[in-house]
Write an enzyme that holds these catalytic residues in place. Structure first.
Site, PDB file in Angstrom:
ATOM      1  NE  ARG A 101      51.949 102.188   9.792  1.00  0.00           N
ATOM      2  CZ  ARG A 101      51.950 103.072   8.794  1.00  0.00           C
ATOM      3  NH1 ARG A 101      52.706 104.037   8.663  1.00  0.00           N
ATOM      4  NH2 ARG A 101      50.775 102.961   8.059  1.00  0.00           N
ATOM      5  CG  HIS A 119      54.425 108.098  -0.296  1.00  0.00           C
ATOM      6  ND1 HIS A 119      53.419 108.393   0.507  1.00  0.00           N
ATOM      7  CD2 HIS A 119      53.859 108.828  -1.396  1.00  0.00           C
ATOM      8  CE1 HIS A 119      52.433 109.176  -0.065  1.00  0.00           C
ATOM      9  NE2 HIS A 119      52.883 109.562  -1.212  1.00  0.00           N
ATOM     10  N   PRO A 127      49.420 110.431   9.810  1.00  0.00           N
ATOM     11  CG  PRO A 127      47.650 109.562   8.773  1.00  0.00           C
ATOM     12  CD  PRO A 127      48.314 110.692   8.751  1.00  0.00           C
ATOM     13  CG  ASN A 128      49.041 105.036  11.412  1.00  0.00           C
ATOM     14  OD1 ASN A 128      48.644 104.917  12.638  1.00  0.00           O
ATOM     15  ND2 ASN A 128      47.915 105.141  10.606  1.00  0.00           N
ATOM     16  CE1 TYR A 175      54.510 102.457   4.966  1.00  0.00           C
ATOM     17  CE2 TYR A 175      53.792 101.397   6.616  1.00  0.00           C
ATOM     18  CZ  TYR A 175      53.556 101.839   5.478  1.00  0.00           C
ATOM     19  OH  TYR A 175      52.372 101.823   4.952  1.00  0.00           O
ATOM     20  CG  ASN A 215      54.771 109.678   4.332  1.00  0.00           C
ATOM     21  OD1 ASN A 215      53.577 109.696   3.993  1.00  0.00           O
ATOM     22  ND2 ASN A 215      55.694 108.834   4.480  1.00  0.00           N
ATOM     23  CD  GLU A 253      52.662 112.697  -3.124  1.00  0.00           C
ATOM     24  OE1 GLU A 253      52.536 113.231  -3.903  1.00  0.00           O
ATOM     25  OE2 GLU A 253      51.959 111.227  -3.038  1.00  0.00           O
ATOM     26  NE  ARG A 263      52.092  99.098   0.629  1.00  0.00           N
ATOM     27  CZ  ARG A 263      51.823  99.809   1.891  1.00  0.00           C
ATOM     28  NH1 ARG A 263      52.524 100.990   1.871  1.00  0.00           N
ATOM     29  NH2 ARG A 263      51.258  99.414   2.908  1.00  0.00           N
ATOM     30  CG  HIS A 300      46.391 106.893  -0.429  1.00  0.00           C
ATOM     31  ND1 HIS A 300      47.105 106.968  -1.325  1.00  0.00           N
ATOM     32  CD2 HIS A 300      47.088 106.176   0.546  1.00  0.00           C
ATOM     33  CE1 HIS A 300      48.456 106.312  -0.989  1.00  0.00           C
ATOM     34  NE2 HIS A 300      48.347 105.938   0.172  1.00  0.00           N
ATOM     35  CB  SER A 304      56.064 101.865   1.022  1.00  0.00           C
ATOM     36  OG  SER A 304      54.783 102.436   0.769  1.00  0.00           O
ATOM     37  CB  ALA A 356      46.068 106.306   5.402  1.00  0.00           C
TER      38      ALA A 356
END
Ligand code: DQA
Length: 150
Positions: A18, A100, A10-11, A23, A74, A98, A107, A80, A102, A77
Protein backbone atom coordinates in the site's frame (compact mmCIF):
# COMPACT_ATOMS: atom_id res chain seq x y z
CA UNK A 1 7.79 -13.83 29.94
CA UNK A 2 6.10 -10.40 30.30
CA UNK A 3 4.54 -9.22 27.06
CA UNK A 4 4.13 -5.92 25.26
CA UNK A 5 1.20 -5.25 22.95
CA UNK A 6 2.00 -4.28 19.35
CA UNK A 7 -1.30 -2.99 18.00
CA UNK A 8 -1.86 -1.95 14.39
CA UNK A 9 -4.99 -0.46 12.90
CA UNK A 10 -6.73 -0.30 9.55
CA UNK A 11 -4.90 -0.93 6.28
CA UNK A 12 -1.61 -1.68 8.01
CA UNK A 13 -2.05 -5.34 7.03
CA UNK A 14 -1.27 -4.08 3.52
CA UNK A 15 2.15 -2.67 4.43
CA UNK A 16 4.67 -3.38 1.70
CA UNK A 17 2.00 -3.08 -1.02
CA UNK A 18 0.00 0.00 0.00
CA UNK A 19 1.41 3.37 -1.07
CA UNK A 20 5.03 2.19 -0.68
CA UNK A 21 6.27 5.70 -1.53
CA UNK A 22 4.71 6.81 1.79
CA UNK A 23 4.80 3.71 3.96
CA UNK A 24 7.80 1.80 2.60
CA UNK A 25 8.17 -1.79 1.42
CA UNK A 26 8.57 -3.53 4.77
CA UNK A 27 5.64 -5.81 5.58
CA UNK A 28 3.80 -5.87 8.88
CA UNK A 29 5.09 -9.40 9.51
CA UNK A 30 8.66 -8.09 9.08
CA UNK A 31 7.96 -5.22 11.50
CA UNK A 32 6.49 -7.60 14.06
CA UNK A 33 9.59 -9.82 13.78
CA UNK A 34 11.86 -6.78 14.28
CA UNK A 35 9.88 -5.78 17.38
CA UNK A 36 9.99 -9.34 18.73
CA UNK A 37 13.78 -9.47 18.33
CA UNK A 38 14.29 -6.14 20.12
CA UNK A 39 11.87 -7.06 22.91
CA UNK A 40 13.50 -10.48 23.37
CA UNK A 41 16.86 -8.80 24.05
CA UNK A 42 15.19 -7.27 27.11
CA UNK A 43 13.51 -10.53 28.12
CA UNK A 44 10.09 -9.45 26.85
CA UNK A 45 7.61 -11.14 24.53
CA UNK A 46 5.29 -9.43 22.08
CA UNK A 47 1.57 -9.83 21.41
CA UNK A 48 0.92 -8.60 17.89
CA UNK A 49 -2.62 -7.72 16.84
CA UNK A 50 -3.87 -5.96 13.71
CA UNK A 51 -7.49 -5.01 13.12
CA UNK A 52 -9.25 -3.04 10.42
CA UNK A 53 -12.11 -2.39 12.86
CA UNK A 54 -12.32 0.25 15.56
CA UNK A 55 -14.06 -2.17 17.93
CA UNK A 56 -11.42 -4.81 17.27
CA UNK A 57 -8.71 -2.40 18.40
CA UNK A 58 -10.71 -1.47 21.50
CA UNK A 59 -11.30 -5.14 22.35
CA UNK A 60 -7.55 -5.79 21.95
CA UNK A 61 -6.74 -2.98 24.40
CA UNK A 62 -9.26 -4.30 26.92
CA UNK A 63 -7.92 -7.85 26.62
CA UNK A 64 -4.35 -6.59 27.15
CA UNK A 65 -5.09 -4.44 30.20
CA UNK A 66 -3.97 -7.01 32.77
CA UNK A 67 -1.83 -9.28 30.62
CA UNK A 68 0.67 -6.89 29.02
CA UNK A 69 3.04 -4.34 30.53
CA UNK A 70 3.12 -1.68 27.79
CA UNK A 71 1.89 -1.01 24.28
CA UNK A 72 3.04 0.25 20.90
CA UNK A 73 0.17 1.49 18.79
CA UNK A 74 -0.22 2.63 15.21
CA UNK A 75 -3.96 3.16 14.92
CA UNK A 76 -3.74 4.25 11.26
CA UNK A 77 -6.55 6.61 10.31
CA UNK A 78 -8.36 5.92 13.62
CA UNK A 79 -5.57 8.00 15.17
CA UNK A 80 -7.32 11.05 13.79
CA UNK A 81 -10.94 10.06 14.46
CA UNK A 82 -11.39 7.70 17.39
CA UNK A 83 -12.41 9.18 20.70
CA UNK A 84 -13.52 5.63 21.58
CA UNK A 85 -9.98 4.29 21.18
CA UNK A 86 -8.68 7.23 23.21
CA UNK A 87 -11.11 6.30 25.99
CA UNK A 88 -10.09 2.63 25.85
CA UNK A 89 -6.42 3.58 26.11
CA UNK A 90 -7.16 5.69 29.18
CA UNK A 91 -8.17 2.42 30.86
CA UNK A 92 -4.79 0.89 29.96
CA UNK A 93 -2.58 1.57 32.96
CA UNK A 94 0.82 1.04 31.31
CA UNK A 95 3.08 3.13 29.06
CA UNK A 96 1.88 3.61 25.48
CA UNK A 97 4.11 4.60 22.56
CA UNK A 98 2.31 5.98 19.50
CA UNK A 99 3.97 5.17 16.16
CA UNK A 100 3.46 6.36 12.60
CA UNK A 101 5.52 5.25 9.64
CA UNK A 102 4.99 8.60 7.92
CA UNK A 103 5.01 12.02 9.58
CA UNK A 104 1.31 12.97 9.73
CA UNK A 105 2.25 16.57 10.56
CA UNK A 106 3.88 16.94 7.15
CA UNK A 107 0.71 15.69 5.43
CA UNK A 108 -2.91 16.85 5.06
CA UNK A 109 -4.36 18.96 7.88
CA UNK A 110 -6.87 16.20 8.73
CA UNK A 111 -3.92 14.06 9.87
CA UNK A 112 -2.49 16.70 12.22
CA UNK A 113 -4.66 15.88 15.22
CA UNK A 114 -4.17 12.64 17.14
CA UNK A 115 -6.60 11.21 19.68
CA UNK A 116 -3.79 8.94 20.87
CA UNK A 117 -1.08 11.49 21.65
CA UNK A 118 -2.72 12.73 24.89
CA UNK A 119 -2.44 9.20 26.33
CA UNK A 120 1.00 8.39 24.86
CA UNK A 121 4.28 8.56 26.76
CA UNK A 122 6.06 9.20 23.44
CA UNK A 123 5.26 9.62 19.77
CA UNK A 124 7.48 8.44 16.90
CA UNK A 125 6.56 9.61 13.42
CA UNK A 126 8.32 9.62 10.09
CA UNK A 127 10.99 7.02 10.89
CA UNK A 128 9.40 4.30 8.73
CA UNK A 129 9.49 0.67 9.86
CA UNK A 130 12.51 1.40 12.05
CA UNK A 131 10.24 3.65 14.13
CA UNK A 132 8.64 0.53 15.61
CA UNK A 133 12.04 -0.70 16.80
CA UNK A 134 12.73 2.71 18.35
CA UNK A 135 9.30 2.52 19.97
CA UNK A 136 10.15 -0.83 21.58
CA UNK A 137 13.43 0.64 22.86
CA UNK A 138 11.67 3.70 24.27
CA UNK A 139 8.99 1.54 25.86
CA UNK A 140 11.67 -0.62 27.51
CA UNK A 141 13.35 2.55 28.77
CA UNK A 142 10.05 3.75 30.22
CA UNK A 143 9.44 0.40 31.90
CA UNK A 144 12.98 0.26 33.27
CA UNK A 145 13.43 3.85 34.35
CA UNK A 146 9.89 4.81 35.30
CA UNK A 147 10.80 5.36 38.94
CA UNK A 148 14.01 7.25 38.14
CA UNK A 149 12.06 9.66 35.94
CA UNK A 150 9.73 10.76 38.76
C1 DQA B 1 -0.24 6.26 9.61
C2 DQA B 1 -0.64 7.70 9.31
C3 DQA B 1 -2.14 7.84 9.23
O1 DQA B 1 -2.50 9.19 8.94
C4 DQA B 1 -2.69 6.95 8.15
O2 DQA B 1 -4.11 7.02 8.11
C5 DQA B 1 -2.25 5.54 8.26
C6 DQA B 1 -0.86 5.28 8.64
C7 DQA B 1 1.29 6.06 9.53
O3 DQA B 1 1.75 5.03 10.02
O4 DQA B 1 1.99 6.89 8.96
O5 DQA B 1 -2.98 4.62 7.97
O6 DQA B 1 -0.65 5.95 10.93
Amino acid sequence: MPEILILNGPNLNLLGEREPEIYGRTTLADIEDMCADTAAEAGLGVRCIQSNHEGGLIDAVHAARHSTIGAIINAGAYTHTSLALHDALKSYDHPIIEVHLSNPHAREAVRHHSYLSPVAAAVIAGAGAQGYVHAVEILIDHLTNAKARL
